[in-house]
Design a protein around this motif. Sequence first.
Motif, PDB file in Angstrom:
ATOM      1  N   ASP A 186       0.716  -1.207  -0.023  1.00 48.22           N
ATOM      2  CA  ASP A 186      -0.043  -0.036  -0.166  1.00 48.22           C
ATOM      3  C   ASP A 186       0.928   1.153  -0.101  1.00 48.22           C
ATOM      4  O   ASP A 186       1.368   1.507   0.999  1.00 48.22           O
ATOM      5  CB  ASP A 186      -0.784  -0.081   1.295  1.00 48.22           C
ATOM      6  N   LEU A 187       1.118   1.962  -1.204  1.00 45.13           N
ATOM      7  CA  LEU A 187       1.953   3.097  -1.209  1.00 45.13           C
ATOM      8  C   LEU A 187       1.687   4.182  -0.364  1.00 45.13           C
ATOM      9  O   LEU A 187       2.403   5.166  -0.110  1.00 45.13           O
ATOM     10  CB  LEU A 187       2.072   3.260  -2.831  1.00 45.13           C
ATOM     11  N   THR A 188       0.199   4.256  -0.157  1.00 43.92           N
ATOM     12  CA  THR A 188      -0.032   5.210   0.551  1.00 43.92           C
ATOM     13  C   THR A 188      -0.143   5.231   2.082  1.00 43.92           C
ATOM     14  O   THR A 188      -0.669   6.015   2.740  1.00 43.92           O
ATOM     15  CB  THR A 188      -1.681   5.769  -0.091  1.00 43.92           C
ATOM     16  N   TYR A 189       0.177   3.870   2.336  1.00 40.42           N
ATOM     17  CA  TYR A 189       0.157   3.576   3.980  1.00 40.42           C
ATOM     18  C   TYR A 189      -1.317   3.946   4.318  1.00 40.42           C
ATOM     19  O   TYR A 189      -1.572   4.627   5.620  1.00 40.42           O
ATOM     20  CB  TYR A 189       1.147   4.347   4.792  1.00 40.42           C
ATOM     21  N   GLN A 190      -2.091   3.138   3.756  1.00 42.01           N
ATOM     22  CA  GLN A 190      -3.651   3.306   4.361  1.00 42.01           C
ATOM     23  C   GLN A 190      -4.169   4.705   4.455  1.00 42.01           C
ATOM     24  O   GLN A 190      -5.135   4.986   5.363  1.00 42.01           O
ATOM     25  CB  GLN A 190      -3.755   2.341   5.690  1.00 42.01           C
ATOM     26  N   ALA A 191      -3.809   5.645   3.747  1.00 44.84           N
ATOM     27  CA  ALA A 191      -4.617   6.884   3.351  1.00 44.84           C
ATOM     28  C   ALA A 191      -5.724   6.693   3.006  1.00 44.84           C
ATOM     29  O   ALA A 191      -6.746   7.651   3.150  1.00 44.84           O
ATOM     30  CB  ALA A 191      -3.733   7.774   2.604  1.00 44.84           C
ATOM     31  N   GLY A 192      -6.223   5.422   2.459  1.00 53.81           N
ATOM     32  CA  GLY A 192      -7.677   5.623   2.031  1.00 53.81           C
ATOM     33  C   GLY A 192      -7.736   6.105   0.582  1.00 53.81           C
ATOM     34  O   GLY A 192      -7.023   6.519  -0.012  1.00 53.81           O
ATOM     35  N   VAL A 193      -9.015   5.904   0.326  1.00 54.95           N
ATOM     36  CA  VAL A 193      -9.578   6.307  -0.908  1.00 54.95           C
ATOM     37  C   VAL A 193      -9.521   7.861  -1.080  1.00 54.95           C
ATOM     38  O   VAL A 193      -9.061   8.385  -2.042  1.00 54.95           O
ATOM     39  CB  VAL A 193     -10.979   5.694  -1.430  1.00 54.95           C
ATOM     40  N   PHE A 194      -9.750   8.412  -0.196  1.00 57.58           N
ATOM     41  CA  PHE A 194      -9.951   9.829  -0.113  1.00 57.58           C
ATOM     42  C   PHE A 194      -9.462  10.369   0.987  1.00 57.58           C
ATOM     43  O   PHE A 194      -9.997  10.084   2.226  1.00 57.58           O
ATOM     44  CB  PHE A 194     -11.402  10.161  -0.180  1.00 57.58           C
TER      45      PHE A 194
END
Lengths: 111, 871
Positions: free
Chosen positions: B824-832
């Motif tokens: 998860d490249l965003t480290y669970q920043a989620g969809v929005f």
Amino acid sequence: MGYGQTPQFLQGTLDLLILRAVLRKPLHGYAIAGAIHTLSDEVLTVEEGSLYPALHRLELAGAIVSEWGLSENNRRAKYYRITRLGRKQLGEQQAGWDRLSIAIGKVLRHA
Amino acid sequence: MRRFILKLRKRPHLERDLDEELELHREMSSRPFGHSTRIREEARELWTFPFIESLIRDFRHGCRTLAKSPSFSLVCLLTLSLGIGINTAVFTLYDSLTYRLLPVKAPEDLLRVVRQSENSLQPVTVSYPEFQSLRNGMDASTDVIATSSLRTIFTALTPAAGIREGIKAQFVSGNYFSVLGINCNPGIAFHDGEKAVAVVSHAFWTRRLDSDPTIPGKIVNLGGTRFTIVGVAPEGFYGTDLPPRMPDLWIPLATQSRVIAGSDWIHDIATRVLHVLVRRKPGITVNQISRELRQIRGLEMSRDGRKSWLTATNATAFQTNMGGFRGTGTIGLILMGAVGVILLIGCVNLVNLTMSRNAARKREIAVRLAIGASRRQIVQQLCAESLVLGILGGAIGFGLSLLLCHWIRVGALTALDWISNEVFGGFQLNLAPDWRVFAYTLALSILTAALVGIWPALASTRTDLNSSLKSDGLGQGQRHLLLTAQIAACFILLAGAGLLFRGAWQSRSANPGFGLNKILLMNVDLTTIDGSPDVRSVVLGRVLDRTRSLPGVTSLALVDRAPFLGTGSGQFENEEHKRLRCRFNAVSGGYFDTLKIPILAGRSFSQKEAQKGDAEVVVSEAAAQFYWPNQSPLGRRISVGPQGGLPHSSYAVIGVAKVVRNTFLSKVDNYYLYFPKPISDAGGWVLVRTRRSPEATIPALRNALLEINPALASHSYLITLQKGPVQIQKLMTDIPGTIAFLLGLLALLLASVGVFGVVMYLVAQRIRVIGIHMALGAQRRDVIWLVLREGLSSVAGGTLIGFLGAACLSGLLAAFAKMPDLPDLTYQAGVFDPATFLIALGALALAMAAACLLPVYRATRVDPVIALRND
């Protein structure tokens, strides 16, 4: 014979005359004009404005080649010599011209 | 053709010859001479190449006009060279990962033997007896070579010093160099497989042997056998290892048992360590070779429970069509898309700029059209200008890409070397441009030049002569469309960059749920050891015992897969056939203690249970909650689906462990099962918890390994958990994050420049209007509004579209993150992620405001008297 009274050259006839003029030996531009003038009993005068473009056209077409030589008054002059292709062209065009002039003559006589 | 040559020959002297010819005529003639200029013109038309010469003339003219407006040219060149440079650098990277062939003679004929199962290719290793039957099964005229991967052999290179150092050696079949067409100085390296001879790599020769020209004939001691160095490989030859790594030396395969004591690859059918390459003869296709390979008996294999067979694929340096590098192509394409957008933003700027400039030249253009220039001629001339810019920008960009590639290469190699010299040492990344890169840059330059040139040129010549004085050549709609598109693209890039950068930032403080520090990893590859399964498991037991007794070691565990270095995955069901895909690992009893993973209920395996491989399992909290909601999972049973690979079909739950991150540092593995791992001949990873610094324990551990079995020591590496796997995990987000951040910054810069240009132009155009407004008593505030009003709708529209695009992008990232095999490249920043989007919006707004500052200031300083008097 003055300017302006020269008969209009038919399309392509100038090329024929030039090729004929340089048939026996290479000539420079002025000499070619002179030759045509004399050979036509001073009927035809070739203007420089037509002569030189025609010469260049023929050279590009490969009918004649040019080379620098010395003129009769010891000046550098560009001599035009006919090529084999030029001779062939001359033959063809002359035959065509002969047919044409005979045809025209016939028409004029019967008119 | 003849005409062309004749023209070329006479062209240079045309004017002089013609003058001389006519001069002579004039002198000889008694009559008045005609118009010589016309003759000259006619002759010139006959003798020249009008199209090419007008092109050259346009180029010259273009260069002159560009030189006359240096600031315009500079902005264009800067934008183009930056854009093209970055694009070329990314393409070079993509190109060298995807298409770069091996550094051998006729590399296009070299094929790798790989394994195909269903539609995917996997690397494959075979044992020497298998290699022999493979070679015998192929057409006799086909050359087949076998190589080991790189093995570290510890030796004292200079006996006097007595220091043992690790040398990376690659065992290769005797025909290796002759089949690859590598000429080793001096002469042929080795034909006969039995002799103890070695070829050193050029890098090793220069680095460790001081480029000693007398080196051939010298002796090097490897594992107690004296090897004669017979040659030095040519510079640039880095072998055929995958991923490409430069060995220090190559030695014949036949000498293996003399170098690594305790194993015999030549005769042991179970020791599958050899990679196979094939050189196809001219006229033979890859498919033919693949068919031959598939028909060889005794090599059908079913690994991982799936049917697979041998096949051949064109050998490239990275082999991105299979195995671990498979995602590289997609990542490369995404990156190319991102930098392409940046170039596009830059191009839009230049289109705007060129349009404004053409508008300023409308009189020049109108006059030229009026005196008879054709529209084609003017368009051609305007395009020539942008083509000059494009080619120049491309050339500078190409130079820039060389610089960028150099940095990328140095950075990547330094990072890898820092993580582990042992694992990544000698890694090769060739980023020299090849013909594809040249072609790409050229195409890109011409394409951008066409884009930047043709559109404005058509626009500024389209108007008829009358209205050219009124219109500015570019419709307002077009200008707004460009601005909107630019801002939208910029916002998408910014938001994406924000999400990725946030991920990289998060990775710094990511907590996997267990202690990362003071853990040492050691891989134990028992396949390198000769002997029966019993012998191998005894060796493993001795390794564990010796390690446990070392000073500074507090606990250790044997596992199938080390944290962050891969994990198993399969379907499991409970008694009620409730099915769930779980990740799993096999661990020994000490695992939870060593990693300090809390056991929430029940217990972990005892040493004895693990050793026996009892049918017991420890499940993660979330998995327990899924299978037996609100019930105690202890004593319940989990059965294994049809995929196999585990010794029992049903396991009793004895404990519940806290949920941790195990596969990726960026994702929590909710559903995780721990099975017992016995000490067997399969080997695995040893996790060692140390009291103080784990690095300090490495030398003692290595010596212990050497004492137990030199073969084991030659292919086991020691690395700390923090520096190795965790660092790799961080790089997974750091690299995209950093790249995205830089690209986002660049996009922002370019978009600001674009907005600056447009607003500046609007102000310059509106000076009279502003002057009238001011003369009629407009306040400064009204003037500012007048200037900004028009651009505001574009900015708002662009932001809105960008917002939607960014939402799609983050949805895409979230979808990626959901895939089990991707981090998860965003480290669970989620969809929005509202914070990231707001920051992106703020940055955009700030940059736009800054870009408008100067033009607006200028507008408010308009003096109505001067403005109205001005034309």
